[in-house]
Design an enzyme around this catalytic site. Sequence first.
Site, short mmCIF file in Angstrom:
data_model
loop_
_atom_site.label_atom_id
_atom_site.label_comp_id
_atom_site.label_asym_id
_atom_site.label_seq_id
_atom_site.Cartn_x
_atom_site.Cartn_y
_atom_site.Cartn_z
N ASN A 1 -46.05 -4.31 -24.88
CA ASN A 1 -44.70 -3.37 -24.51
C ASN A 1 -45.00 -1.79 -25.21
O ASN A 1 -44.79 -0.94 -24.36
CB ASN A 1 -43.38 -3.95 -25.11
CG ASN A 1 -43.30 -4.30 -26.41
OD1 ASN A 1 -44.18 -4.59 -27.12
ND2 ASN A 1 -42.05 -4.00 -27.12
N GLU B 1 -43.20 -10.05 -36.42
CA GLU B 1 -42.33 -9.34 -35.71
C GLU B 1 -42.03 -9.94 -34.31
O GLU B 1 -42.91 -9.73 -33.39
CB GLU B 1 -42.73 -7.95 -35.82
CG GLU B 1 -42.82 -7.19 -36.99
CD GLU B 1 -43.37 -5.75 -37.06
OE1 GLU B 1 -43.68 -5.10 -35.82
OE2 GLU B 1 -43.37 -5.02 -38.03
N CYS C 1 -38.24 -4.89 -28.21
CA CYS C 1 -37.82 -5.80 -28.91
C CYS C 1 -36.34 -5.39 -29.63
O CYS C 1 -35.59 -6.39 -29.64
CB CYS C 1 -38.78 -6.14 -30.09
SG CYS C 1 -39.12 -4.77 -31.00
N GLU D 1 -42.34 -4.57 -42.64
CA GLU D 1 -43.42 -3.72 -42.81
C GLU D 1 -42.51 -2.17 -42.84
O GLU D 1 -41.37 -2.07 -42.44
CB GLU D 1 -44.25 -3.90 -41.51
CG GLU D 1 -45.06 -5.06 -41.69
CD GLU D 1 -46.19 -5.18 -41.04
OE1 GLU D 1 -47.03 -4.12 -40.75
OE2 GLU D 1 -46.66 -6.44 -40.61
P1 NAD Z 1 -46.75 -12.77 -26.64
O1 NAD Z 1 -46.19 -13.67 -27.74
O2 NAD Z 1 -46.86 -13.49 -25.32
O3 NAD Z 1 -48.09 -12.27 -26.87
C1 NAD Z 1 -48.45 -11.60 -27.97
C2 NAD Z 1 -49.94 -11.40 -28.48
O4 NAD Z 1 -50.16 -12.75 -28.83
C3 NAD Z 1 -50.76 -11.35 -27.20
O5 NAD Z 1 -51.94 -10.56 -27.50
C4 NAD Z 1 -51.14 -12.65 -26.90
O6 NAD Z 1 -52.29 -12.78 -26.04
C5 NAD Z 1 -51.47 -13.27 -28.04
N1 NAD Z 1 -51.19 -14.73 -28.27
C6 NAD Z 1 -50.49 -15.48 -27.37
N2 NAD Z 1 -50.62 -16.87 -27.63
C7 NAD Z 1 -51.27 -16.90 -28.69
C8 NAD Z 1 -51.67 -18.01 -29.64
N3 NAD Z 1 -51.48 -19.29 -29.44
N4 NAD Z 1 -52.69 -17.57 -30.69
C9 NAD Z 1 -52.95 -16.41 -30.94
N5 NAD Z 1 -52.52 -15.30 -30.22
C10 NAD Z 1 -51.86 -15.52 -29.02
O7 NAD Z 1 -45.78 -11.73 -26.60
P2 NAD Z 1 -45.58 -10.61 -25.57
O8 NAD Z 1 -45.25 -11.11 -24.03
O9 NAD Z 1 -46.98 -9.66 -25.43
O10 NAD Z 1 -44.57 -9.34 -25.87
C11 NAD Z 1 -43.35 -9.42 -25.79
C12 NAD Z 1 -42.66 -10.29 -27.00
O11 NAD Z 1 -42.90 -9.39 -28.02
C13 NAD Z 1 -41.24 -10.12 -26.86
O12 NAD Z 1 -40.68 -11.45 -27.48
C14 NAD Z 1 -40.84 -9.16 -27.84
O13 NAD Z 1 -39.53 -9.36 -28.49
C15 NAD Z 1 -41.68 -9.07 -29.08
N6 NAD Z 1 -41.90 -8.05 -29.53
C16 NAD Z 1 -41.34 -8.02 -30.96
C17 NAD Z 1 -41.45 -6.65 -31.63
C18 NAD Z 1 -40.85 -6.82 -33.15
O14 NAD Z 1 -41.27 -5.65 -33.79
N7 NAD Z 1 -39.91 -7.58 -33.29
C19 NAD Z 1 -41.84 -5.68 -31.19
C20 NAD Z 1 -42.45 -5.76 -29.82
C21 NAD Z 1 -42.38 -7.02 -29.15
O1 6OD Z 2 -40.97 2.36 -34.22
C1 6OD Z 2 -41.61 1.41 -34.73
O2 6OD Z 2 -42.32 1.80 -35.39
C2 6OD Z 2 -41.48 0.18 -34.15
N1 6OD Z 2 -42.10 -0.71 -34.58
C3 6OD Z 2 -40.94 -0.09 -32.98
C4 6OD Z 2 -40.94 -1.35 -32.34
C5 6OD Z 2 -40.50 -1.53 -31.17
C6 6OD Z 2 -40.46 -2.71 -30.41
O3 6OD Z 2 -40.54 -3.00 -29.25
#
Ligand code: NAD
Ligand code: 6OD
Length: 497
Positions: free
Chosen positions: A166, A265, A299, A478
């Site tokens: 994202n 995260e 997120c 973090e």
């Molecule tokens: P995802 O979990 O599908 O994938 C994230 C990464 O993990 C990718 O690089 C993927 O290839 C890898 N991955 C998937 N399965 C794996 C496994 N079994 N072992 C090792 N690596 C693996 O997430 P996404 O769809 O790329 O991103 C969207 C999600 O991320 C949403 O749920 C969003 O809320 C979350 N997100 C959280 C934050 C936060 O700071 N809390 C920030 C951004 C996104």
């Molecule tokens: O602003 C940032 O540094 C941060 N970690 C944003 C996260 C966004 C999530 O989608």
Amino acid sequence: MSLAQTEEAAPGPRDRLNFIAGEFVAGSGEPFENRSPVDGRLLGVVAHAGEDDVERAVSAARDALSGDWAGLTIDQRVEILHNIADGITARFDAFLDAEVADTGKPRSLASHIDIPRGAANFRIFADVIKNAGSEFFTMATPDGSGAINYALRSPKGVIGVICPWNLPLLLMTWKVGPALAAGNTVVVKPSEETPSTATLLGEVMNAAGVPKGVYNVVHGFGPGSTGEFLTRHPGIDAITFTGETVTGEAIMREAARGVRDISFELGGKNAALVFADCDMDKAVEGTLRSAFANCGQVCLGTERLYVERPVFDEFTARLKAGAQALKLGAPEHADTGMGPLISAVHRDKVLGYYERAAREGARTVTGGGVPEMAPPLNGGFWVEPTIWTGLPETSPVIREEIFGPCCHIAPFDTEDEAVALANDTDYGLAGVVWTENLTRAHRVAPKLRAGIIWINCWFLRDLRTPFGGMGKSGIGREGGLHSLEFYTETSNVCVKL
Ligand code: NAD
Ligand code: 6OD
């Protein structure tokens, strides 16, 4: 599939190669396609790292850990981190082009947030490490001579960095910046959807004087592929991951082998509370961003809105008008307010929730479907910005993270009810409170069970502040010194006087 095969000119093949020990290399896995979310066209082909490539990347990172990198003084490391930040800034347009092509997000958004923050993550953590102090305690001893204690920080080792799609550069550098500042080396696995900026950063690393093997990138998928090969590898000392909660559970199982540390995260189902005493203009403008920015793929975004009953109708009407005014379009158009979702798979997931909301009897305030886009955009992964009301709090639409441009809006009558509604979730990442009553704001904020709470704003972040979630939203914090807690080991030295 040849690595050179593209339907039209796109960023060079290096943009999608693995980067191991300072070299751009293909992988032993079957290369895979990188498609534009905007119109579905083939952007290029991505090298796919097999288990042997991951092995080479981890061993390059291990060698670098005890090699030139370890020999640098903090001042030299700080200078290199600033070089990296300068290198991103110098190639701003290349990073912007690559990020916009991979994600389809508006160029105006990426040029204000993603790329500048990608550079800032190296500057900030250079300053953090430079100014990080050490704990020091004197103590009494039975013989009266006393002792002094001081804590030493050392790098944790080789860090596995697993990233989502994202905010690809921003969220990757948010981990790589502090990891390198603390003297670690990294192996990064970018999302399969957004391979380009992590690889482009390899060119910047080489030019910035980063020793070979300190920063490595391996491309591929998650389960049974590159991501799992990396998290399973015993040469990885700790794993930092941003992504979905279920993926976090899988990675946690791998991290348990060897009792390795994790920083997670994860997802969110964030609430915003709109009180009748809010500044309505600010609340509407802020909520339009928190619900629809980056096509809702943030997120920290708001998917649950609770609005005090006296202003419910006015707020809903104004949010609806704002959503309907959002212009969906190509990233390069200055008036584009919202781009597409990242992929066909993700669009199907989001549309599944749109259908479920309709089936469960939601009143659709606006949106709820797929917009008509003119060719070639009709080949992209578009959905309408959507607002619902009228669903029970037990609905999966209200309980599960959708990660699309949508929110459910419900009225409340008392402050206590609003807090209870906001906290009625398994997640705990972010919350927003809209009120001009500062006493109320400070009374409500500590009652919200979330790692990040905004009062009258959203996405305003100082990179030194703690960032992370509770419950299903993650483990650890973090940001600034909090990052150093994860990326370093601490030893106490006790000296008898
Ligand atoms: P995802 O979990 O599908 O994938 C994230 C990464 O993990 C990718 O690089 C993927 O290839 C890898 N991955 C998937 N399965 C794996 C496994 N079994 N072992 C090792 N690596 C693996 O997430 P996404 O769809 O790329 O991103 C969207 C999600 O991320 C949403 O749920 C969003 O809320 C979350 N997100 C959280 C934050 C936060 O700071 N809390 C920030 C951004 C996104
Ligand atoms: O602003 C940032 O540094 C941060 N970690 C944003 C996260 C966004 C999530 O989608």
